[in-house]
Design a protein around this motif. Structure first.
Motif, PDB file in Angstrom:
ATOM      1  N   THR A  59      -0.965 -11.628   0.316  1.00 28.44           N
ATOM      2  CA  THR A  59      -1.599 -10.590  -0.751  1.00 28.44           C
ATOM      3  C   THR A  59      -2.445  -9.468  -0.156  1.00 28.44           C
ATOM      4  O   THR A  59      -1.968  -8.379  -0.702  1.00 28.44           O
ATOM      5  CB  THR A  59      -2.558 -11.247  -1.838  1.00 28.44           C
ATOM      6  OG1 THR A  59      -2.878 -12.299  -1.407  1.00 28.44           O
ATOM      7  CG2 THR A  59      -1.868 -11.532  -3.242  1.00 28.44           C
ATOM      8  N   ASN A  60      -3.256  -9.663   0.630  1.00 24.84           N
ATOM      9  CA  ASN A  60      -4.281  -8.662   1.323  1.00 24.84           C
ATOM     10  C   ASN A  60      -2.970  -7.618   2.033  1.00 24.84           C
ATOM     11  O   ASN A  60      -3.396  -6.485   1.915  1.00 24.84           O
ATOM     12  CB  ASN A  60      -4.993  -9.259   2.246  1.00 24.84           C
ATOM     13  CG  ASN A  60      -6.255 -10.092   1.507  1.00 24.84           C
ATOM     14  OD1 ASN A  60      -6.299  -9.488   0.483  1.00 24.84           O
ATOM     15  ND2 ASN A  60      -6.831 -10.779   2.006  1.00 24.84           N
ATOM     16  N   ALA A  61      -1.955  -8.096   2.772  1.00 24.03           N
ATOM     17  CA  ALA A  61      -1.324  -7.199   3.486  1.00 24.03           C
ATOM     18  C   ALA A  61      -0.311  -6.339   2.566  1.00 24.03           C
ATOM     19  O   ALA A  61      -0.179  -5.378   2.712  1.00 24.03           O
ATOM     20  CB  ALA A  61      -0.163  -8.018   4.505  1.00 24.03           C
ATOM     21  N   VAL A  62      -0.013  -7.086   1.443  1.00 23.88           N
ATOM     22  CA  VAL A  62       1.014  -6.362   0.447  1.00 23.88           C
ATOM     23  C   VAL A  62       0.136  -5.365  -0.190  1.00 23.88           C
ATOM     24  O   VAL A  62       0.427  -4.285  -0.559  1.00 23.88           O
ATOM     25  CB  VAL A  62       1.557  -7.449  -0.602  1.00 23.88           C
ATOM     26  CG1 VAL A  62       2.216  -6.792  -1.790  1.00 23.88           C
ATOM     27  CG2 VAL A  62       2.532  -8.304   0.392  1.00 23.88           C
ATOM     28  N   ALA A  63      -1.353  -5.608  -0.573  1.00 27.69           N
ATOM     29  CA  ALA A  63      -2.071  -4.890  -1.378  1.00 27.69           C
ATOM     30  C   ALA A  63      -2.373  -3.709  -0.511  1.00 27.69           C
ATOM     31  O   ALA A  63      -2.348  -2.451  -1.021  1.00 27.69           O
ATOM     32  CB  ALA A  63      -3.222  -5.547  -1.754  1.00 27.69           C
ATOM     33  N   MET A  64      -2.327  -3.848   1.013  1.00 29.56           N
ATOM     34  CA  MET A  64      -2.774  -2.661   1.809  1.00 29.56           C
ATOM     35  C   MET A  64      -1.625  -1.944   1.952  1.00 29.56           C
ATOM     36  O   MET A  64      -1.678  -0.590   1.878  1.00 29.56           O
ATOM     37  CB  MET A  64      -3.243  -3.293   3.014  1.00 29.56           C
ATOM     38  CG  MET A  64      -4.445  -3.689   3.351  1.00 29.56           C
ATOM     39  SD  MET A  64      -5.775  -2.676   2.741  1.00 29.56           S
ATOM     40  CE  MET A  64      -6.115  -2.152   4.160  1.00 29.56           C
ATOM     41  N   ALA A  65      -0.358  -2.494   2.077  1.00 32.90           N
ATOM     42  CA  ALA A  65       0.950  -1.739   1.891  1.00 32.90           C
ATOM     43  C   ALA A  65       1.242  -0.760   0.895  1.00 32.90           C
ATOM     44  O   ALA A  65       1.452   0.521   0.960  1.00 32.90           O
ATOM     45  CB  ALA A  65       1.948  -2.582   2.335  1.00 32.90           C
ATOM     46  N   ILE A  66       0.793  -1.429  -0.430  1.00 31.23           N
ATOM     47  CA  ILE A  66       1.038  -0.824  -1.599  1.00 31.23           C
ATOM     48  C   ILE A  66       0.092   0.529  -1.667  1.00 31.23           C
ATOM     49  O   ILE A  66       0.400   1.612  -2.100  1.00 31.23           O
ATOM     50  CB  ILE A  66       1.026  -1.611  -2.818  1.00 31.23           C
ATOM     51  CG1 ILE A  66       1.925  -2.660  -2.854  1.00 31.23           C
ATOM     52  CG2 ILE A  66       0.811  -0.912  -4.015  1.00 31.23           C
ATOM     53  CD1 ILE A  66       1.984  -3.822  -3.881  1.00 31.23           C
ATOM     54  N   THR A  67      -1.026   0.119  -1.198  1.00 31.15           N
ATOM     55  CA  THR A  67      -2.332   1.329  -1.230  1.00 31.15           C
ATOM     56  C   THR A  67      -1.986   2.407  -0.263  1.00 31.15           C
ATOM     57  O   THR A  67      -1.975   3.454  -0.607  1.00 31.15           O
ATOM     58  CB  THR A  67      -3.562   0.598  -1.049  1.00 31.15           C
ATOM     59  OG1 THR A  67      -3.695  -0.538  -1.506  1.00 31.15           O
ATOM     60  CG2 THR A  67      -4.874   1.321  -1.133  1.00 31.15           C
ATOM     61  N   SER A  68      -1.387   1.882   0.684  1.00 33.98           N
ATOM     62  CA  SER A  68      -1.237   3.109   1.792  1.00 33.98           C
ATOM     63  C   SER A  68      -0.078   3.886   1.294  1.00 33.98           C
ATOM     64  O   SER A  68      -0.031   5.284   1.499  1.00 33.98           O
ATOM     65  CB  SER A  68      -0.933   2.479   3.187  1.00 33.98           C
ATOM     66  OG  SER A  68       0.128   1.712   3.222  1.00 33.98           O
TER      67      SER A  68
END
Length: 144
Positions: A130-139
């Motif tokens: 979730t943290n990695a996906v959230a960071m990818a979405i945010t970026s």
């Protein structure tokens, strides 16, 4: 002999009587005796046949009652054998059904455990991603 003459009996009556006696003896020996003998033989055979028929009839009735009794006994034996077999089959059925229920409950429990552990591991993997996906979405949203 005078009395006979006055009655109208003469020597021809004596001759007629002798002829009648001879004819009676002859007919008795030649006709009546064989006829009487044949009649007696016929009655003997008929009565013997009737007695034999009655004897056979009583034997047939006796055999029929014996047959019916044996049939009843066999039916009773067959019914008891069938009832015993049904009872045994029902016991076997209940045993197999309870064994199948136990096995199915074990399988269901095992599968629940596997599914629960798979869901837990999937949830843990998703939490870690979730943290990695959230960071990818945010970026991507920020355009970086």
């Amino acid at each position: 002999m005078d009395i006979f003459g006055q009655l109208g009996i003469n020597t021809t009556a004596v001759i007629q009587f002798v002829l009648f006696a001879i004819a009676l003896i002859f007919l008795s020996k030649v006709v009546f005796a064989p006829y009487a003998h044949a009649l007696e033989e016929r009655e003997r055979r008929t009565k013997g046949g009737e007695d034999l028929a009655l004897e056979y009839q009583s034997k047939s009735i006796e055999l029929q009652t014996e047959y019916e009794a044996k049939v009843r006994d066999l039916n009773t034996q067959m019914k008891s054998i069938i009832d015993a077999a049904k009872t045994q089959v029902n016991k076997d059925y209940e045993s197999l059904v309870s064994k199948a229920r136990t096995e199915s409950e074990t399988l269901v429990q095992t599968n629940r455990t596997k599914i629960t552990s798979a869901v837990s591991s999937a949830a843990a993997d998703l939490k870690s991603q979730t943290n990695a996906v959230a960071m990818a979405i945010t970026s991507k949203l920020l355009g970086k």
